[in-house]
Design an enzyme around this catalytic site. Structure first.
Site, mmCIF file in Angstrom:
data_model
loop_
_atom_site.group_PDB
_atom_site.id
_atom_site.type_symbol
_atom_site.label_atom_id
_atom_site.label_comp_id
_atom_site.label_asym_id
_atom_site.label_seq_id
_atom_site.Cartn_x
_atom_site.Cartn_y
_atom_site.Cartn_z
ATOM 1 C CB CYS A 1 27.028 -1.745 61.156
ATOM 2 S SG CYS A 1 26.201 -0.868 62.771
ATOM 3 C CG HIS B 1 26.572 -4.088 65.310
ATOM 4 N ND1 HIS B 1 27.318 -3.202 64.503
ATOM 5 C CD2 HIS B 1 26.200 -5.233 64.816
ATOM 6 C CE1 HIS B 1 28.035 -4.165 63.580
ATOM 7 N NE2 HIS B 1 27.190 -5.293 63.905
#
Length: 863
Positions: free
Chosen positions: A348, A825
């Protein structure tokens, strides 16, 4: 260019007549050989695409319909296996069958890996696939659709064609090989101390329960030393939890190397750490070593989390709700510039950076349209420019981001007309599948220990790494613009000696503006104080404060800018003007303003116990930013006297001796390594900060722990060998394959050859060698010394940057969720067509509540 179509069927008899002659060019893939049967090397076409994928029976290269004619023209490879895969919805199992299912629930993952034992399970497909095969002959596009290998048409093929096709069908895909290699962490090795470990006859016997650290009262994260049986607590973790370092201190006092984590021991073994080898290890004699202290390994059950489980837990703690706008029903977007990127497993950080870069015109114009580059490069799988173009085409063309409501083929290749209204609705709500940037990740991570793995990384470090690769590649394509120029700017640094009143101005290049976040400048101090009282009252009662009641400090962007530009006082400054130590001040200002300004909020800090933590605050980020008042004055001003670069010796005095070589402070290295950092990296930190203390070294580590050589053996510059010239280069002749591998990273051929000679033909070490010898690499051996470029001047430096107004508007930001940049993330938000858009890996949608106050990186465009 002639394009094929899966609906076109030529005369099978005519096609079969040519196969016997063509069979001699077929090959059968050997074990482990790369077979590109899941994605086109030029585009993101797959077997699920409308016309499927064409895999050469000669080179095993897979190409989409738009590039198959080009591949034939380039290689003259005539036989291709056309793979067309279409999803078929799974039939739901009968209720009774489901309720009687005796299968156990899925086990919790214990390894940071995907699709391997102990790792995360690959998500179960909600559809089954129907695969159809055809044999295509180029350039005529004659084809035989044989469906599967049991068809009579297939068995009529020449034997070697049958073997080649069966080999391709059964081979593991190239991307799968890369995924498994990247996900699997380095296997633990057997400790060098295991075989001959000395165990003291001290009468210590360990009870099966009731363990406690013998130096404090901790009852968790306990390690038993396998030499003397001492039970001590482990190290502090990055988030401040864990132990009090007593097990490490015990090793430093006794040199007893091995310890096992209590609570992880079962009949299959346990977590064993070697303090001497500074790593988790295997102890084949663990049962014997435990028996020495009265522990029967067969009777123990695991009661504490293994180190792998702790890492998995850390990676599963996300601040989802706010940053991903989980409480909003987001409207998905499709089309060019709205294509998502599949998360390949902790990628990510890369996805967010790439989406932002290709929202900037300089990058779009440089790499899109992509076809001219893709058709002229020698090998797209190893060419950096080609992979940038392929990625640009995938994101910007819109071919891979078509709304299921408008297209004939959905994101999984499903034919829309075959679905019911309810199935169409679910498909639309689910959004797009996204494109998988596997080849791109492979090439940008090549030779880099961290970015080649599937571990989480710092987005800011990856951004700088990617810009470095683009800069290298730009050297190979002098006639093409370098898009990284839009980020570069110059800073003027003013050093003022308070003893003499003299000043010195220097200029340096920058790419990112890093801003400290001064918590003391919070604008809601009364609310914070009230919350602290509430928190203290709850803790006194043994309760926890509800997450909804948590109050975070609110910091203004102007306060961050003021902290970054405020003059810094330098104590014990040895003045070149007076020759004595005193105070000086140092301040910085913008000499130029870039087209795009990248601002990093320094949310990560080191607390009083030297534990790295994340500063969880809200930053008041304005839509527009006016930095005009921070422009530099332009060097020495009227009435200012220049501070000399060095103090001249007084009459009759000898010149000052050269400064001695810096030796990394041992205590600093020990303190840093006790926090879990690699010893060699700690030595580097102490050296580069000139033994200025643990705090300075820690800050250096946080900025450089992603460097490729961070944990390699540290060699001081004075001990490094000089760069070999044409006459002094090593005698090891590098292979052509390794030369091309290094050149593909953006280096010149003569640089690659010299680096490989100096590193005994090691591709992994060659790039680091070049970076450490850039100043003395010289020129290609065939060129005269006069070909060396002149030294950079202020004028030539200015040519590499842009300048203009200091007024900016916010166009994008990247947010991080988690307690450390090495876990969690990343999500990015980009302002497009008058609205904010959230890019959460493959999910692309209109943003309803852009969480700009929680971001890590901000991207401003000059107005």
């Amino acid at each position: 260019r002639r394009e094929s179509s899966c609906s076109e069927l030529e005369d099978p008899g005519k096609a079969m007549a040519n196969l016997a002659a063509l069979a001699k060019d077929c090959r059968v893939p050997a074990g482990g050989q790369a077979v590109h049967k899941d994605e086109c090397i030029y585009s993101f076409d797959t077997p699920e695409s409308k016309d499927g994928l064409f895999v050469s029976l000669t080179s095993f290269i897979g190409v989409g319909n738009a590039f198959v004619q080009h591949h034939y023209n380039k290689t003259k490879e005539r036989l291709y296996l056309n793979i067309i895969r279409r999803p078929v919805p799974k039939q739901a199992a009968p209720a009774a069958e489901v309720s009687d299912d005796p299968s156990p629930p899925k086990k919790k993952p214990t390894k940071v890996a995907i699709g391997v034992a102990g790792g995360f399970d690959v998500a179960e497909e909600k559809v089954e696939y129907e695969v159809k095969y055809g044999l295509v002959v180029l350039p005529e596009f004659e084809r035989v659709d044989f469906g599967n290998v049991e068809n009579n048409l297939f068995t009529a093929f020449p034997d070697y064609i049958q073997l080649s096709i069966c080999g391709i069908i059964s081979a593991e895909t190239a991307s799968r090989q890369q995924d498994v290699a990247a996900w699997m962490a380095d296997p633990r090795v057997i400790s060098k101390h295991a075989e001959s470990l000395v165990q003291l006859e001290n009468g210590v016997k360990i009870t099966p329960t009731g363990w406690k650290c013998c130096k404090c009262d901790l009852t968790q994260n306990l390690w038993m030393n396998l030499t003397d049986g001492a039970i001590l607590c482990g190290r502090r973790y990055f988030d401040g939890t864990g132990g009090n370092n007593h097990a490490l201190e015990h090793f430093q006092a006794t040199n007893h190397p091995l310890a096992v984590k209590l609570g992880t021991i079962t009949i299959d073994g346990g977590d064993v750490y070697s303090y001497d080898e500074d790593d988790m290890v295997l102890d084949p004699k663990l049962a014997e070593h435990l028996k020495h202290f009265g522990i029967n390994i067969a009777s123990l059950e695991k009661t504490d989390k293994t180190m792998a489980e702790l890492e998995v837990d850390l990676n599963m703690k996300f601040e989802w709700d706010v940053i991903t706008e989980a409480d909003s029903k987001l409207h998905p977007l499709y089309g060019g510039g709205y294509t998502g990127l599949e998360n390949l497993g902790n990628t990510c950080y890369m996805n967010s950076i790439v989406q932002v870069l290709f929202s900037i015109p300089a990058f779009r114009d440089r790499y899109y349209p992509a076809r001219p580059v893709l058709e002229t490069c020698q090998d797209p799988t190893t060419d950096f420019e080609a992979q940038m173009c392929k990625l640009a085409d995938g994101l910007l063309s819109g071919r891979y981001s078509q709304s299921p409501a408008d297209g004939l083929i959905g994101p999984d290749g499903v034919e829309i007309d075959t679905l019911s209204d309810e199935e169409k609705k679910k498909l639309i709500e689910r959004g797009q599948k996204g494109i998988p940037p596997r080849a791109f990740k492979s090439i940008v991570g090549k030779g880099h220990k961290e970015f080649s793995s599937n571990r989480q990384q710092d987005a800011q470090e990856f951004f700088l790494h990617l810009l470095t690769l683009i800069d290298r590649d730009a050297q190979k394509h002098q006639g093409k613009p370098n898009p990284t120029k839009c980020f570069k700017y110059q800073v003027e640094e003013r050093l003022s000696c308070l003893q003499s009143g003299k000043v010195r101005y220097t200029t340096r290049d920058e790419t990112i503006l890093s801003l400290p976040v001064p918590r003391e400048a919070a604008t809601n101090k009364e609310e914070l104080e009230a919350f602290e009282r509430l928190k203290a009252e709850a803790e006194a009662k043994g309760e926890k404060v509800n997450n909804k009641d948590v109050v975070l400090a609110k910091i203004g962007m102007d306060s961050c800018l003021s902290a970054a530009t405020a003059p810094e006082v330098i104590s014990d400054f040895l003045s070149p003007a007076t020759g004595a130590k005193g105070d000086a001040t140092k301040s910085t200002a913008f000499k130029t303003f870039p087209d795009y300004l990248i601002v990093q909020a320094k949310r990560f800090y080191v607390d009083d116990t030297w534990v790295p933590k994340k500063l969880d605050v809200l930053i008041d980020v304005p839509d527009t930013l006016d930095l005009s008042g921070l422009r530099a004055t332009g060097g020495l001003q009227a009435g200012e006297e220049e501070l000399p670069a060095s103090a001249a010796p007084a009459a009759g005095q000898a010149a000052a001796p050269a400064e001695p070589e810096i030796v990394p402070d041992e205590m600093t290295v020990v303190q840093l390594s006790s926090m879990g950092f690699a010893v060699e990296g700690c030595k580097r930190a102490a050296y580069h900060t000139k033994n200025s203390g643990v705090e300075a070294a820690m800050n250096w580590i946080l900025e450089h722990m992603g460097d490729g050589d961070f944990d390699t053996p540290f060699v001081p510059p004075s001990a490094r060998p000089a760069a070999p010239s044409a006459n002094t280069a090593g005698t090891v002749e590098p292979t052509e394959e390794h030369i091309q591998s290094v050149c593909s990273l953006g280096f010149e051929r003569f640089q690659a050859i010299r680096a490989l000679k100096a590193t005994n033909d090691s591709v992994e070490r060659a790039a680091d060698w070049i970076f450490s010898h850039l100043d003395d690499l010289g020129v290609p051996d065939a060129e005269p010394a006069a070909a060396v470029a002149p030294a950079a001047t202020a004028e030539t430096l200015a040519a590499d940057v842009t300048d203009g107004s200091g007024q900016y508007r916010l166009i994008a930001f990247i947010s991080h969720m988690g307690s450390s940049t090495l876990c969690g993330h990343y999500v990015c938000h980009i302002y497009k067509e008058g609205r904010w858009v959230i890019y959460n890996d493959s999910k692309v949608a209109v943003s309803e509540k852009p969480p700009r106050d929680r971001a890590y990186l901000y991207i401003y465009q000059r107005i």
